[in-house]
Design an enzyme around this catalytic site. Structure first.
Site, PDB file in Angstrom:
ATOM      1  N   ARG A  38       0.822  -1.215   0.000  1.00 20.58           N
ATOM      2  CA  ARG A  38       0.000   0.000   0.000  1.00 20.58           C
ATOM      3  C   ARG A  38       0.856   1.264   0.000  1.00 20.58           C
ATOM      4  NH1 ARG A  38      -5.173  -1.939   3.610  1.00 20.58           N
ATOM      5  NH2 ARG A  38      -6.454  -2.371   1.778  1.00 20.58           N
ATOM      6  N   LYS A 203     -16.651 -17.306   2.667  1.00 20.15           N
ATOM      7  CA  LYS A 203     -18.096 -17.293   2.858  1.00 20.15           C
ATOM      8  C   LYS A 203     -18.872 -16.756   1.668  1.00 20.15           C
ATOM      9  CE  LYS A 203     -19.204 -15.664   7.014  1.00 20.15           C
ATOM     10  NZ  LYS A 203     -18.893 -14.576   7.956  1.00 20.15           N
ATOM     11  N   GLY A 361      -8.507  -8.770  -0.339  1.00 19.55           N
ATOM     12  CA  GLY A 361      -7.288  -8.734   0.469  1.00 19.55           C
ATOM     13  C   GLY A 361      -6.566 -10.066   0.497  1.00 19.55           C
ATOM     14  N   GLY A 385     -12.459  -4.289   0.290  1.00 17.36           N
ATOM     15  CA  GLY A 385     -13.834  -3.877   0.574  1.00 17.36           C
ATOM     16  C   GLY A 385     -14.370  -2.896  -0.451  1.00 17.36           C
TER      17      GLY A 385
HETATM   18  P1  ADP Z   1     -10.727 -12.105  -0.135  1.00 16.34           P
HETATM   19  O1  ADP Z   1     -10.120 -11.450   1.083  1.00 16.34           O
HETATM   20  O2  ADP Z   1      -9.765 -12.258  -1.260  1.00 16.34           O
HETATM   21  O3  ADP Z   1     -12.021 -11.463  -0.537  1.00 16.34           O
HETATM   22  P2  ADP Z   1     -12.014 -14.109   1.508  1.00 16.34           P
HETATM   23  O4  ADP Z   1     -11.734 -13.285   2.712  1.00 16.34           O
HETATM   24  O5  ADP Z   1     -13.423 -14.215   1.060  1.00 16.34           O
HETATM   25  O6  ADP Z   1     -11.094 -13.626   0.288  1.00 16.34           O
HETATM   26  O7  ADP Z   1     -11.544 -15.613   1.748  1.00 16.34           O
HETATM   27  C1  ADP Z   1     -10.230 -15.979   2.068  1.00 16.34           C
HETATM   28  C2  ADP Z   1     -10.197 -17.183   2.947  1.00 16.34           C
HETATM   29  O8  ADP Z   1     -10.976 -18.248   2.445  1.00 16.34           O
HETATM   30  C3  ADP Z   1      -8.799 -17.739   3.098  1.00 16.34           C
HETATM   31  O9  ADP Z   1      -8.340 -17.504   4.409  1.00 16.34           O
HETATM   32  C4  ADP Z   1      -8.954 -19.231   2.812  1.00 16.34           C
HETATM   33  O10 ADP Z   1      -8.251 -20.063   3.716  1.00 16.34           O
HETATM   34  C5  ADP Z   1     -10.437 -19.432   2.965  1.00 16.34           C
HETATM   35  N1  ADP Z   1     -10.909 -20.622   2.226  1.00 16.34           N
HETATM   36  C6  ADP Z   1     -10.762 -20.889   0.927  1.00 16.34           C
HETATM   37  N2  ADP Z   1     -11.269 -22.101   0.620  1.00 16.34           N
HETATM   38  C7  ADP Z   1     -11.757 -22.622   1.766  1.00 16.34           C
HETATM   39  C8  ADP Z   1     -12.397 -23.848   2.108  1.00 16.34           C
HETATM   40  N3  ADP Z   1     -12.635 -24.792   1.179  1.00 16.34           N
HETATM   41  N4  ADP Z   1     -12.762 -24.033   3.388  1.00 16.34           N
HETATM   42  C9  ADP Z   1     -12.519 -23.104   4.315  1.00 16.34           C
HETATM   43  N5  ADP Z   1     -11.920 -21.910   4.062  1.00 16.34           N
HETATM   44  C10 ADP Z   1     -11.535 -21.675   2.799  1.00 16.34           C
HETATM   45 MG    MG Z   2     -10.619 -11.539   3.166  1.00 17.42          MG
END
Ligand code: ADP
Ligand code: MG
Length: 403
Positions: A38, A203, A361, A385
């Site tokens: 950043r 999620k 992130g 976000g």
């Molecule tokens: P971003 O920050 O890129 O938007 P998220 O915060 O939605 O992504 O998700 C990231 C997390 O999802 C990671 O910590 C990863 O470990 C978790 N994750 C990915 N696949 C699975 C899975 N099959 N079961 C549980 N957690 C998962």
């Molecule tokens: Mg995240």
């Protein structure tokens, strides 16, 4: 189309005091910066202002100190790193408003850079009360001729330094904000087709609105990560102990139907890596999704990554795309055994000549941890976000106020 003024619209800046809202909110561990991405992202605008001989006052937040002064959240280490990366002196003052900050500001010479202490040491920055925020903004804006909004990570927030300062000063978008918005609008307004969206992460409930909005724009949506299991559950597949949001099954099912109606392909994995438990060294095996509950792990089985067949299929689809947006890791990439899906996908993105954008992130962290370079992708968004809110179709208050 979003239209914002740019720094060049401010006219001659030589000797003028310019207030710059940057997002220098870097991750820290024991007082050390663990990823300076950043800070690097803020350099372009800073260099322009230095070249223009402005007197530059930089403001930012770091973490969530909750309106209290705390050493742990001081921007002092950031000032040092910024100075290194800019190769230009950066002064730092450990206050944000008041006498000391004002003194430092008035003593600036043209071309000087001053970083003030963490905005969030003052609870007015994030106050819900508009008047409180406005009072704080007035203090920050004192003596400034213009405001440059370049903290992309916070433009979706209603905060004094984001939405109130622009009501007080001639205000424009910095280079980073302009670039992020231009990339994101390329994903939502007439994207070059085929347009492939890849969604993963933990999620599905975090991403519902994004899925809903992008269903109207994408040709193909590939689903991985933790959210894939809620999709499989919606199709009646037994997912054993995999992550599942039961209260979202109906919504997910409605997306599957909406996709069919719109002629958009939602592609779910054919195979996954299932583990005996959620841990780095868990026993694991690859199975077709129909057999998730039929492994030696029985009902304990949890899917932690997409499988090799899926990985290959996703890569083939990416090859045919002209625009690719990716948010959310394909598996638990933090554990080596379950990082292959994410790595394979990152490789596919890095090899195509399509316009490739990575948002989120953890997704951005994942590609760096897995050994990819930022320049192997067209764009990596600095604001998880903010970029998701934009893709949800929301108006970002910090952008709206610049229009
Ligand atoms: P971003 O920050 O890129 O938007 P998220 O915060 O939605 O992504 O998700 C990231 C997390 O999802 C990671 O910590 C990863 O470990 C978790 N994750 C990915 N696949 C699975 C899975 N099959 N079961 C549980 N957690 C998962
Ligand atoms: Mg995240």
């Amino acid at each position: 189309m979003v239209s914002m003024k740019a720094i060049s619209d401010l006219g001659e800046l030589g000797g003028k005091t310019v207030l710059l809202r940057a997002d220098l909110n870097v991750p820290m561990k024991n007082g050390e910066i663990t990823d300076d991405g950043r800070i690097r992202a803020a350099l372009k605008t800073l260099n322009i202002l230095i070249k223009a001989n402005a007197r530059i006052v930089v403001i930012s937040h770091l973490g969530r100190p909750g309106g209290k002064v705390s050493n742990e959240f001081s921007l002092a280490p950031v000032a040092l790193r910024l100075q290194e990366l800019l190769a230009h002196k950066v002064q730092f003052v450990d206050s944000t408003i008041g006498e000391q900050a004002e003194k430092a500001r008035t003593e600036l010479e043209p071309g000087d850079v001053l970083l003030l202490e963490n905005l969030r040491f003052n609870e007015a920055e994030t106050s819900k009360n508009t008047d409180t925020r406005l009072e704080f903004a007035k203090e920050l804006a004192k003596g400034a001729h213009a405001f440059v909004s370049d903290g992309f990570g916070v433009v979706h927030r209603q905060q004094a330094s984001v939405t109130e300062i622009p009501t007080l000063l001639p205000s424009v978008a910095g280079e980073l904000v302009a670039e992020e918005i231009s990339v994101l609008s390329r994903l939502t307004e007439n994207p070059e087709t085929p347009y492939v969206v890849i969604l993963g992460g933990s999620k599905v409930s975090d991403k519902l609105k994004v899925i809903d909005n992008l269903l109207e724009k994408a040709d193909t949506i590939l689903i991985g990560g933790g959210m894939l299991f809620t999709f499989l559950a919606a199709k009646g597949i037994d997912i054993a102990s995999s992550l599942c949001e039961n209260d979202q099954i109906e919504t997910v099912d409605s997306y599957l139907k909406k996709a069919e109606r719109l002629g958009v392909k939602i592609i779910l994995p054919r195979d996954v890596v299932v583990a005996e438990k959620f841990s780095e060294d868990a026993k694991h095996t690859v199975v077709d999704v129909e057999n998730i509950s039929k492994t030696a792990f029985g009902a304990k089985a949890m899917g932690l990554d997409i499988g090799p067949k899926t990985s290959a299929e996703f890569s083939e689809i990416i090859k045919t795309a002209k625009t690719v947006f990716w948010n959310g890791p394909m598996g638990v990439f933090e554990f080596d055994a379950f990082s292959k899906g994410t790595k394979g996908l990152a490789a596919a993105l890095s090899e195509t000549s399509a316009f490739t954008v990575v948002g989120g992130g953890d997704s951005a962290a994942a590609i760096r941890i897995l050994g990819f370079n930022d320049n192997e992708f067209s764009h990596i968004s600095t604001g998880g976000g903010a970029s998701l809110e934009y893709l949800e179709g929301n108006v970002l208050p910090g952008i709206e106020v610049l229009q």
